[in-house]
Design an enzyme around this catalytic site. Structure first.
Site, short mmCIF file in Angstrom:
data_model
loop_
_atom_site.label_atom_id
_atom_site.label_comp_id
_atom_site.label_asym_id
_atom_site.label_seq_id
_atom_site.Cartn_x
_atom_site.Cartn_y
_atom_site.Cartn_z
N ASP A 105 0.37 -1.28 0.37
CA ASP A 105 0.10 0.16 0.11
C ASP A 105 0.59 1.34 0.38
O ASP A 105 0.31 2.10 0.57
CB ASP A 105 -0.84 0.18 1.88
CG ASP A 105 -2.51 -0.52 0.98
OD1 ASP A 105 -2.51 -1.59 -0.46
OD2 ASP A 105 -2.55 -0.92 2.24
N ASP A 123 31.29 2.99 12.55
CA ASP A 123 31.22 4.04 13.11
C ASP A 123 29.59 3.98 14.42
O ASP A 123 29.05 2.75 14.25
CB ASP A 123 31.70 4.80 13.13
CG ASP A 123 33.01 5.80 12.84
OD1 ASP A 123 33.57 5.02 13.03
OD2 ASP A 123 32.88 6.72 11.52
#
Length: 419
Positions: A120, A305
């Site tokens: 949808d 990181d």
């Protein structure tokens, strides 16, 4: 390459079939207008039958339902299975189907390897999980360890637009309306705004044989180059190109904690051999290697990181980086990255063996020759692969298997599992 970050998204990490399948099936059960599914493997087992049931119910409620499968990855669907889908109004597309002389697929090296669901234009799923029971723990020791993400927010519109463009392009090729001299059209268009759903910036990245041949690898290399503290890459099939290995080497030498989680119990014997040929060199660069030994690792995820991560279908090997059609999401969000990083840290602590130089022993004789050849193959294969023909992908109505597997199919059955 489009590097535009799309803000305002929310991501949920889904680990293995136990978390992935219920969420996908629940969203399809609530579909009102449209369901789009792309998958490399669809098996006619308990998971495939659940997907069939969900798609049939959505189609009978009036939703437009399209499912695209790869002809190599999903070759054994019965006429009864496909017929029930079509009778309900589901459009079933097969990527590059055709005759298989001696059991071989002529376009084996060009596969539709993406795993995408859009419902949808409100929610999407991207990852590495196929529709087969071997993604569930009760399958046994061969059950796969893998990941996907549930996505809400503006990025869903981008994924939805891509899926429609892929369907339209494949059907155009089927009808023969694309002349050979025409370049592939860009699928990206002006963004259609969806409500903000979270705080994550993200990019939907694909690899194809047209305008996006190295986008996924390039995003990896950019992130590796920018990393300052840590890199964790968990990947089932690790044999990247030379430039990728060089970026990892440079990251380790500037003090980044670089860790690889690779298969210790591979679903195909050659996988560990291929990766192992690079182990000595990687360890020499200061890269730490962990082999996941609880069951076959099928994941394709990474963390760089504190804020960058990726989840998708792309392995880090020649098939995914040079041949297959792939899809990843690249996510920039501290909270989600911490969730994925914690999951991978737990994997390393609880279910992995760290490989050291002492474990490998001295590299000499034939192993030394193999390592040398593997390293230089990694340097050259992207260029060699570019010389191979890039056939035009076609979508045709999926056809059932009319007889047993061709004579040589059994010899290549394992290739289907490399998904």
């Amino acid at each position: 390459m489009d590097r535009r970050w799309i803000p305002g998204n929310h991501f949920e990490l889904l680990e293995n079939g136990e978390e992935f399948f219920p969420r996908v099936f629940a969203c399809i059960a609530n579909a009102k207008r449209e369901v789009i599914v792309e998958t490399f493997i669809l098996f006619e087992d308990k998971v495939g039958l659940q997907l069939q049931e969900a798609l049939i119910a959505a189609a009978r409620r009036g939703a437009q339902v399209d499912i695209t499968i790869d002809d190599w990855g999903s070759p054994d669907l019965s006429g009864q299975f496909l017929g029930a889908l079509r009778e309900a109004g589901v459009r079933v597309h097969s990527f590059n189907p055709g005759p298989r002389p001696f059991g071989l697929r002529p376009h084996l090296l060009r596969r539709m390897h993406r795993k995408i669901v859009v419902v949808d234009r409100e929610v999407a799923f991207v990852g590495g999980i196929n529709y087969s029971a071997d993604h569930l723990a009760d399958f046994g020791p061969e059950a796969k360890q893998d990941y996907a993400v549930e996505i809400r927010g503006p990025l869903v519109a981008e994924i939805h637009r891509f899926c429609h463009a892929a369907l339209a392009e494949g059907l155009r090729h089927q009808r023969g309306k694309r002349q050979w001299w025409r370049g592939r059209k860009q699928w990206r268009a002006a963004p259609e705004q969806l409500p903000l759903a979270g705080t994550a910036d993200a990019i939907f990245v694909v690899r194809d044989n047209g305008l996006h041949m190295d986008d996924i690898e390039r995003h990896y290399r950019i992130a590796i180059r920018a990393a300052r503290k840590r890199i964790i890459i968990a990947n089932a099939y690790f044999f990247p190109g030379y430039r990728f290995i060089k970026e990892l080497k440079r990251a380790a030498r500037r003090g980044v904690d670089v860790r690889l989680i690779l298969q210790g119990q591979p679903d195909m014997a050659f996988v560990k051999t291929a990766a192992g040929m690079l182990y000595h060199r990687l360890l020499r660069y200061g890269i730490r290697i962990y082999e996941y030994c609880e069951r076959p690792l099928h994941g394709k995820v990474a963390v760089m990181d504190d804020e960058w991560c990726t989840v998708g279908s792309s392995n880090l090997d020649p098939m995914s980086l040079v041949f297959n059609l792939e899809a990843n999401v690249v996510i920039r969000d501290r909270a989600f990255t911490q969730i994925l990083a914690a999951n991978l840290q737990k994997l390393m602590c609880d279910a992995c063996n760290e490989i050291t130089a002492q474990d490998l022993g001295e590299l000499k004789g034939w192993p030394l020759v193999q390592s040398f050849l593997a390293y230089h193959l990694a340097r050259r294969y992207p260029r060699w692969a570019s010389w191979l023909p890039r056939h035009v992908p076609r979508l045709l109505p999926a056809a059932p298997t009319t007889q047993g597997k061709p004579p040589l199919a059994a010899a290549f059955a394992g290739a289907k599992e490399k998904a």
